[in-house]
Design a protein around this motif. Structure first.
Motif, PDB file in Angstrom:
ATOM      1  N   ARG A  11      -6.036   4.395  -7.196  1.00 45.46           N
ATOM      2  CA  ARG A  11      -5.197   4.911  -6.126  1.00 45.46           C
ATOM      3  C   ARG A  11      -5.389   6.410  -5.936  1.00 45.46           C
ATOM      4  O   ARG A  11      -5.550   6.891  -4.829  1.00 45.46           O
ATOM      5  CB  ARG A  11      -3.736   4.666  -6.484  1.00 45.46           C
ATOM      6  CG  ARG A  11      -3.103   3.642  -5.610  1.00 45.46           C
ATOM      7  CD  ARG A  11      -1.637   3.592  -5.931  1.00 45.46           C
ATOM      8  NE  ARG A  11      -1.173   2.222  -5.798  1.00 45.46           N
ATOM      9  CZ  ARG A  11      -0.145   1.721  -6.463  1.00 45.46           C
ATOM     10  NH1 ARG A  11       0.484   2.461  -7.334  1.00 45.46           N
ATOM     11  NH2 ARG A  11       0.235   0.493  -6.261  1.00 45.46           N
ATOM     12  N   VAL A  12      -5.359   7.129  -7.060  1.00 48.92           N
ATOM     13  CA  VAL A  12      -5.492   8.586  -6.970  1.00 48.92           C
ATOM     14  C   VAL A  12      -6.863   8.949  -6.410  1.00 48.92           C
ATOM     15  O   VAL A  12      -6.984   9.818  -5.557  1.00 48.92           O
ATOM     16  CB  VAL A  12      -5.264   9.236  -8.351  1.00 48.92           C
ATOM     17  CG1 VAL A  12      -5.524  10.729  -8.279  1.00 48.92           C
ATOM     18  CG2 VAL A  12      -3.866   8.957  -8.847  1.00 48.92           C
ATOM     19  N   ARG A  30      -8.816   7.163  -4.491  1.00 47.26           N
ATOM     20  CA  ARG A  30      -8.953   6.818  -3.080  1.00 47.26           C
ATOM     21  C   ARG A  30      -8.279   7.874  -2.208  1.00 47.26           C
ATOM     22  O   ARG A  30      -8.760   8.285  -1.171  1.00 47.26           O
ATOM     23  CB  ARG A  30      -8.323   5.451  -2.825  1.00 47.26           C
ATOM     24  CG  ARG A  30      -8.884   4.792  -1.575  1.00 47.26           C
ATOM     25  CD  ARG A  30      -8.149   3.507  -1.244  1.00 47.26           C
ATOM     26  NE  ARG A  30      -8.080   2.602  -2.364  1.00 47.26           N
ATOM     27  CZ  ARG A  30      -7.040   1.783  -2.582  1.00 47.26           C
ATOM     28  NH1 ARG A  30      -6.017   1.799  -1.773  1.00 47.26           N
ATOM     29  NH2 ARG A  30      -7.032   0.967  -3.596  1.00 47.26           N
ATOM     30  N   ARG A  31      -7.121   8.315  -2.715  1.00 43.95           N
ATOM     31  CA  ARG A  31      -6.336   9.260  -1.946  1.00 43.95           C
ATOM     32  C   ARG A  31      -6.980  10.654  -1.920  1.00 43.95           C
ATOM     33  O   ARG A  31      -6.775  11.428  -0.999  1.00 43.95           O
ATOM     34  CB  ARG A  31      -4.964   9.300  -2.601  1.00 43.95           C
ATOM     35  CG  ARG A  31      -3.977  10.170  -1.994  1.00 43.95           C
ATOM     36  CD  ARG A  31      -2.925   9.471  -1.191  1.00 43.95           C
ATOM     37  NE  ARG A  31      -2.159  10.530  -0.580  1.00 43.95           N
ATOM     38  CZ  ARG A  31      -2.200  10.803   0.697  1.00 43.95           C
ATOM     39  NH1 ARG A  31      -2.868  10.044   1.496  1.00 43.95           N
ATOM     40  NH2 ARG A  31      -1.543  11.824   1.174  1.00 43.95           N
ATOM     41  N   THR A  47       4.937   8.738  -0.509  1.00 47.43           N
ATOM     42  CA  THR A  47       3.794   8.843  -1.416  1.00 47.43           C
ATOM     43  C   THR A  47       4.261   8.787  -2.866  1.00 47.43           C
ATOM     44  O   THR A  47       3.446   8.860  -3.772  1.00 47.43           O
ATOM     45  CB  THR A  47       3.011  10.148  -1.183  1.00 47.43           C
ATOM     46  OG1 THR A  47       3.933  11.217  -1.135  1.00 47.43           O
ATOM     47  CG2 THR A  47       2.230  10.090   0.095  1.00 47.43           C
ATOM     48  N   CYS A  84       5.409   7.039  -6.202  1.00 52.14           N
ATOM     49  CA  CYS A  84       5.239   5.750  -6.875  1.00 52.14           C
ATOM     50  C   CYS A  84       6.350   5.620  -7.906  1.00 52.14           C
ATOM     51  O   CYS A  84       6.285   6.277  -8.940  1.00 52.14           O
ATOM     52  CB  CYS A  84       3.917   5.702  -7.632  1.00 52.14           C
ATOM     53  SG  CYS A  84       2.536   5.312  -6.633  1.00 52.14           S
ATOM     54  N   MET A 125       0.851  -1.206   0.000  1.00 58.16           N
ATOM     55  CA  MET A 125       0.000   0.000   0.000  1.00 58.16           C
ATOM     56  C   MET A 125       0.879   1.246   0.000  1.00 58.16           C
ATOM     57  O   MET A 125       1.299   1.718   1.039  1.00 58.16           O
ATOM     58  CB  MET A 125      -0.894   0.003   1.237  1.00 58.16           C
ATOM     59  CG  MET A 125      -2.088  -0.915   1.139  1.00 58.16           C
ATOM     60  SD  MET A 125      -3.471  -0.125   0.333  1.00 58.16           S
ATOM     61  CE  MET A 125      -3.942   1.058   1.580  1.00 58.16           C
ATOM     62  N   ALA A 160       3.121  11.750  -6.561  1.00 58.10           N
ATOM     63  CA  ALA A 160       3.282  10.335  -6.907  1.00 58.10           C
ATOM     64  C   ALA A 160       4.295  10.125  -8.023  1.00 58.10           C
ATOM     65  O   ALA A 160       4.849   9.039  -8.156  1.00 58.10           O
ATOM     66  CB  ALA A 160       1.935   9.735  -7.305  1.00 58.10           C
ATOM     67  N   GLY A 170      -2.111   4.756 -11.513  1.00 57.44           N
ATOM     68  CA  GLY A 170      -3.312   4.010 -11.113  1.00 57.44           C
ATOM     69  C   GLY A 170      -4.452   4.936 -10.751  1.00 57.44           C
ATOM     70  O   GLY A 170      -4.342   5.711  -9.803  1.00 57.44           O
ATOM     71  N   PHE A 217       0.122   4.200  -0.747  1.00 58.64           N
ATOM     72  CA  PHE A 217      -0.513   5.454  -0.364  1.00 58.64           C
ATOM     73  C   PHE A 217      -1.005   5.484   1.070  1.00 58.64           C
ATOM     74  O   PHE A 217      -1.486   6.496   1.536  1.00 58.64           O
ATOM     75  CB  PHE A 217      -1.666   5.755  -1.313  1.00 58.64           C
ATOM     76  CG  PHE A 217      -1.207   6.465  -2.551  1.00 58.64           C
ATOM     77  CD1 PHE A 217      -0.186   7.384  -2.475  1.00 58.64           C
ATOM     78  CD2 PHE A 217      -1.784   6.206  -3.775  1.00 58.64           C
ATOM     79  CE1 PHE A 217       0.254   8.046  -3.609  1.00 58.64           C
ATOM     80  CE2 PHE A 217      -1.352   6.870  -4.910  1.00 58.64           C
ATOM     81  CZ  PHE A 217      -0.328   7.791  -4.824  1.00 58.64           C
ATOM     82  N   SER A 218      -0.944   4.342   1.742  1.00 59.47           N
ATOM     83  CA  SER A 218      -1.434   4.390   3.121  1.00 59.47           C
ATOM     84  C   SER A 218      -0.386   5.113   3.960  1.00 59.47           C
ATOM     85  O   SER A 218       0.805   4.914   3.785  1.00 59.47           O
ATOM     86  CB  SER A 218      -1.633   2.978   3.644  1.00 59.47           C
ATOM     87  OG  SER A 218      -0.431   2.485   4.166  1.00 59.47           O
TER      88      SER A 218
END
Lengths: 323, 236, 263
Positions: free
Chosen positions: C66-67, C69-70, C8, C10, A1, C132, C63, A3-4
């Protein structure tokens, strides 16, 4: 994860992009630039070559300290914001500098707070929080004298005031932007943060108590670069006054504001409040309502300040009699 | 030949009144590799900090034949590479490159030379391809090696290492000892790792209570069980 | 290599990752500025901006999920802005079905609220994308190149480096507290005030350790020639592709604004 994060949940203090009008965001940048510019210059004078490593590591400390949480009730937890603690331990200028970098990294790395509105967030959480916090702290120490007791009481009051002042500034900015009517945002933000501020105060007292026992020299370090506690107390008071002056001006839709206040029954409640010294926040004998509200705010602030001075003077006299 | 390090009757007291060094005498010739051993609080780290010009004691400290003073401090520091025990103190930049480039950059070297020094120093410590890595992503073993690279890039004549193998697992420790054995610099290593001493450092100095209590060939000192026992040390 | 929970970034090699950090910083700023300048209710313009950000996310291979959710980080403030839906004068759409509380949602209020939410959502996606696809050290030299005071950038660099070290120390302290208190959530008895003060003394301990660490770091810097100035290598010059992407996207945003104001 990827982003966690173990980063604390965002408090309703880091304004994201989109919630402030461009004009308010720009004013935020101007205030932040002046505050941070002064802080860079003054902390450089006080710390010299040690400025960069000391400020950098202690900014990381504030960041990490915000991760220390404690259970309040029902799954919610409290944690530190740190403006007052930074200002007391490091001095107001270094405090502003560390809080500024914390706010910047929170926005850039974790999107906790926006980029265009970063100036406003720096203004609230670094400049206002540190100036008000430090002003209150020096004010309390000035009034009740240099005792361990006054360090802790000053720390608590400073932490509480810094959080409430930053929240009030945030609400005023939202009001000026037409995002949230000031009549709703100000009581809501100030109310929530009056509670959060108690937690902030207790954590700050815990931290100060430990540091002053282990390294009393460090507690005094924050003051080494700044003589003149009276001037600092006045500065804190001036910032609080400025916020009071701005609040009644912060509504671009006064009609809407009044309607909400009426709808929610705020006006009746305000009139019924038994402890209201100045009825309805409007000064009698003044026709212009906005002006009257400002004067009421100023008088209110001065009265609160006067009561604080009076209580402190009584306390001092009693101590003197006992001694 | 001129001595690299020549310390005469060196005393040091911390501001809190603790006496860390009480009359140290020590000379090191170029190319010597010297172990500094002794119990915690014997004054090993303090001595290294004084040799790097970061603390000042009473007595004389001569480096490369010159007495250490404010005038030559900066020049002397560029000839001495001090590696701190905790690599998180030594590696203060966000990336490995920035950290290894730090010394050459502050020595005022041209940018091309800085870059060349960085790749050379990383290669010396078996860290090719690590330049863009973030310091907080490294393992302890990698951090310890990068820490040595950060001073190698300054091409110092003396290396002062404080506990280079502490906190390493056996494999990372072997790797580091192997790499240190390749280095030709004069070395002064403060350590508790007696196997490192036996393998790498032909001369041993025992410090206890701020004094030099033994100074001689490592082989002889490690054979003296009574001496080791008296100063809280053990045979490897 | 251990990935820290606070990272954070990626890792990747997409065209977006390879774009110069200065260009990315400026374009992210311009994008958020454009979103701020688009007037309320201009849904076409908001849609075009969203299309631009979605395309960039796809190109970056970070993704979409992901974006999204964040981007929930902005949620608490969306609630704060909800008040405008109730307070702006206009045609009444809906009345709160509670007797005695005359709260109404107006059409003007609702549209104002949706516009604010759209701006916020667009901006936060752009900021997530920046973090990211750009390693933080690259952002730092990007900031320096954009004339942010060097001392401030240097302090931010130290904050970033030691954030991970001190966050790990903070986590170990919390674990030690939990191990002693016996309760998994760290409740471990006592009043809220007492728990807050215990947390405070943990913060105090952390402060002392951080202070002592900063003294050791200062010595480590001096040992390597630090003289109070901030020195860095000069940044690489912009590649042609960076110029082209920067100018194209910049012009695209300007055109969008012109069209919106013209209409």
């Amino acid at each position: 994860m990827l982003f966690s994060t173990t980063h604390p949940t965002p408090t309703p203090m880091h304004i994201p992009d989109g919630f402030l009008s461009l004009a308010v965001a720009l004013v935020g940048w101007v205030v932040a630039a002046v505050g941070v510019g002064l802080a860079l210059w003054r902390s450089r004078e006080a710390l010299g070559e040690r400025q960069v490593p000391l400020m950098g590591v202690l900014a990381a400390f504030i960041f990490a300290a915000q991760m220390l949480n404690f259970t309040v009730a029902g799954g919610t937890s409290g944690h530190l914001l740190g403006g007052a603690l930074a200002a007391i331990l490091l001095g107001p200028w270094a405090g502003i500098l560390t809080m500024t970098t914390v706010v910047a990294v929170q926005a850039l790395l974790f999107q906790d707070g926006g980029l265009l509105v970063m100036g406003a967030n720096i203004t609230n959480m670094a400049v206002i929080a540190c100036l008000v916090g430090y002003g209150v702290y020096r004010g309390v120490r000035l009034l009740v004298g240099e005792r361990r007791w006054s360090l802790l009481a000053g720390g608590f009051a400073a932490a509480w005031a810094s959080v409430v002042a930053a929240a009030a500034a945030c609400a005023i900015e939202l009001g000026f932007s037409g995002t949230s009517p000031i009549g709703v945002a100000l009581p809501a933000m100030a109310g929530i943060h009056a509670l959060i501020g108690i937690g902030e105060g207790l954590i700050t007292v815990g931290a100060l108590a430990l540091v002053s026992r282990a390294r009393p020299d460090l507690v005094e370090m924050g003051r080494a670069g700044s003589v003149g506690g009276f001037r600092w107390a006045l500065t804190g008071l001036a910032v609080a006054l400025a916020l009071t002056l701005l609040s009644p001006l912060a509504s671009p839709h006064p009609d809407g504001l009044e309607r909400v206040a009426e709808d929610l029954g705020f006006i009746e409640a305000a009139q019924e409040a038994p402890f209201e010294v100045i009825p309805d926040y409007v000064f009698p004998g003044l026709s212009n309502e906005a002006l009257a509200t400002i004067v009421a705010g100023v008088v209110g602030t001065i009265i609160v300040f006067g009561i604080a001075v009076g209580v402190a003077a009584l306390y001092r006299r009693r101590v003197a009699v006992e001694a | 030949m001129e001595l690299c390090v020549d310390v005469r009757n060196l005393w040091f007291t911390y501001p809190d009144g603790r006496e860390a060094l009480r009359g140290i005498n020590l000379s090191v010739s170029p190319g010597e590799k010297v172990a500094l051993v002794g119990p915690n609080g014997a004054g090993k780290s303090t001595l290294l900090l004084i040799l790097a010009g970061l603390l000042r004691g009473q007595g004389t400290v001569r480096l490369f034949g010159e007495p250490l003073n404010d005038g030559n401090l900066k020049r002397m520091r560029s000839r001495i590479g001090l590696v701190f025990q905790d690599p998180d103190d030594q590696l203060f930049s966000p990336t490995v490159f920035d950290d290894v480039a730090y010394g050459p950059l502050y020595a005022g070297l041209p940018e091309e030379e800085v870059k060349r020094r960085v790749s050379w120093a990383l290669a010396q410590m078996g860290l090719e391809g690590f330049a863009e890595r973030l310091s907080h992503h490294l393992s302890v073993g990698e951090k310890k090696r990068v820490a040595v690279a950060t001073v190698l890039s300054m091409q110092p004549e003396i290396l002062l290492l404080d506990e280079p193998t502490s906190g390493l697992d056996p494999r990372a420790r072997r790797r580091l000892i192997g790499l240190l054995a390749e280095l030709r610099q004069t070395m002064l290593v403060a350590t508790h790792d007696m196997r490192l001493v036996a393998e790498l450092l032909p001369r041993t100095v025992i410090l206890d209570g701020g004094r030099v209590v033994a100074d001689g060939p490592t082989e002889e000192i490690l054979a003296d069980d009574v001496l080791l026992e008296n100063h809280g040390l053990e045979r490897p | 290599m251990h990935i820290h929970a606070l990272d954070t970034y990626c890792p990747g090699t997409s065209p977006i990752h390879r774009l110069d950090p200065r260009v990315k910083l400026v374009l992210t700023g311009l994008f958020i500025l454009t979103a701020a300048l688009v007037p309320d209710r201009e849904w076409g313009a908001f849609g075009a901006l969203e299309a631009l950000v979605l395309l960039t996310i796809l190109l970056s291979s970070v993704g979409l999920v992901r974006v999204q959710r964040r981007s929930a980080v902005a949620m608490p403030f969306v609630l704060a802005a909800l008040t405008v839906a109730f307070s702006t004068p206009g045609r009444v759409l809906w009345r709160l079905p509670l007797p005695g509380i005359p709260l109404t949602v107006t059409d003007a209020g609702l549209l104002r609220f949706l516009s604010i939410a759209a701006r916020s959502y667009l901006s936060v996606q752009a900021a997530i994308l920046l973090a990211a696809t750009t390693p933080f050290p690259d952002l730092l030299w990007g900031m320096r190149a954009l004339r942010i005071p060097r001392t401030l950038v240097a302090i931010t660099g130290f904050l970033y480096r030691y954030l991970f070290v001190l966050a790990d120390e903070a986590r170990r302290m919390l674990q030690a507290r939990e191990a002693r208190s016996g309760a998994p959530d760290g409740r471990g008895g006592g009043s809220v005030a007492w728990r807050a003060q215990v947390t405070g003394s943990m913060a105090g301990t952390l402060f002392l350790r951080s202070y002592e660490r900063s003294e050791r770091i200062y010595m480590a810097m001096l040992a390597r020639g630090y003289d109070g100035t901030v020195r860095t290598l000069s940044p690489p010059s912009l590649r042609l592709v960076d110029w082209i992407v920067g100018l194209l996207v910049g012009m695209l945003l300007a055109a969008l604004l012109l069209l919106t104001f013209d209409a």
